[in-house]
Design an enzyme around this catalytic site. Structure first.
Site, short mmCIF file in Angstrom:
data_model
loop_
_atom_site.label_atom_id
_atom_site.label_comp_id
_atom_site.label_asym_id
_atom_site.label_seq_id
_atom_site.Cartn_x
_atom_site.Cartn_y
_atom_site.Cartn_z
N ASP A 296 -6.14 -20.87 11.80
CA ASP A 296 -7.44 -20.63 12.39
C ASP A 296 -7.29 -20.63 13.91
O ASP A 296 -6.30 -21.14 14.45
CB ASP A 296 -8.41 -21.73 11.94
CG ASP A 296 -9.84 -21.46 12.38
OD1 ASP A 296 -10.25 -20.29 12.36
OD2 ASP A 296 -10.53 -22.41 12.78
N ASP B 223 -10.31 -21.10 16.57
CA ASP B 223 -11.16 -22.10 17.23
C ASP B 223 -10.95 -23.48 16.59
O ASP B 223 -11.06 -23.63 15.38
CB ASP B 223 -12.63 -21.70 17.14
CG ASP B 223 -12.94 -20.45 17.94
OD1 ASP B 223 -12.64 -20.45 19.14
OD2 ASP B 223 -13.46 -19.49 17.36
N ASP C 168 -9.04 -26.56 11.03
CA ASP C 168 -9.70 -27.79 11.49
C ASP C 168 -10.93 -28.13 10.66
O ASP C 168 -11.59 -29.12 10.92
CB ASP C 168 -10.09 -27.67 12.96
CG ASP C 168 -11.24 -26.68 13.17
OD1 ASP C 168 -11.14 -25.54 12.68
OD2 ASP C 168 -12.24 -27.06 13.82
#
Length: 259
Positions: free
Chosen positions: A13, A15, A209
């Site tokens: 990922d 961000d 995250d």
């Protein structure tokens, strides 16, 4: 437990893993450089459909992260791939930005508000009541409802912003029709991404995250999953979910030596 195969390709990922509010996370550049030096297939993923891969490549480059355009995979590209497989050469009414409209143009779709095959909802900073009203009427008239991703809010320096999932809920309430979401946590985004780089899930890993999107999508796609704690999830948060990541790390810096 069966022994896991060596990791030959990586999905990560963007961000919360590589960058945070426009700033690179320590270790991100070293991780990307190690990936490129290794020659292993990899993709940087984002559910955000606003930007084209070229836009994102330029933004990452300004932050010191050298990611080639072909190694960027967005929910807009996953949506376009899905539509191209489902109904090649179709038509769509689109609410979104250049990342989505460009992806649809590239597969030969015609963008129109006249009896479209699909209403496609993506991310934009300028959701208009007029556009949402038109979407409701077209869906009620028979257009199929597609969304790039289910994220209900997005980040900004001022705080959370309403995102695609929130607007989709409004349209669903007005039409009674639920959309098909192409982006995470739909494993479709992972599988189409893996296909794009010629990778296999059993020898791939997903870094994220968020438990409810990144880790879930990676898990359902059959990959190893690595959670980093530089975004929205804490160690305590992981106990709230009925599934677990393969491993948890403080940040992307801890994964450099695994490549």
């Amino acid at each position: 437990m069966a022994e896991r195969k060596p990791i030959e390709s990586w999905l990560t990922d963007m961000d919360g893993v590589l960058i945070h509010e426009g700033t690179p996370i320590p270790g991100a550049a070293a991780f990307i450089n190690r990936l490129r030096e290794s020659g292993k297939p990899f993709l940087v993923l984002t559910n955000n459909s606003i930007y084209t891969p070229r836009d994102l490549q330029a933004r990452l480059s300004r932050m010191g992260l050298d990611v080639p355009v072909e190694n960027i995979w967005t929910s807009a590209l996953a949506t376009a791939k899905f539509l191209d497989d489902q109904r090649p050469g179709g038509t769509a009414y689109v609410i979104g930005e250049a990342g989505l409209t460009t992806a649809l143009h590239d597969i030969g779709y015609i963008l129109t508000d006249h009896e479209p095959d699909y209403v496609v909802l993506g991310e934009t900073r300028t959701y208009s009541f007029e556009a949402m009203t038109k979407a409701v009427r077209l869906i009620n008239g028979g257009a199929r409802f597609i969304c790039t991703n289910p994220d209900e809010t997005g980040p900004s320096t001022e705080g959370p912003l309403p995102a695609t999932g929130a607007v989709a809920a409004l349209i669903t309430k007005a039409t009674g029709k639920k959309p098909y979401f192409a982006g995470k946590p739909n494993p479709l985004m992972m599988r189409t991404g893996l296909n794009a780089i010629g990778a296999h899930s059993e020898t791939s890993a997903m870094i994220g995250d968020r438990m409810d999107t990144d880790i879930l999508a990676g898990l359902e796609a059959g990959m190893q999953t690595f959670l980093v704690l530089t975004g929205l999830t804490s160690t305590a948060d992981t106990e709230k979910f009925p599934y677990r990541p393969t491993m948890t790390f403080d940040s992307i810096a801890d994964l450099v030596d695994l490549v």
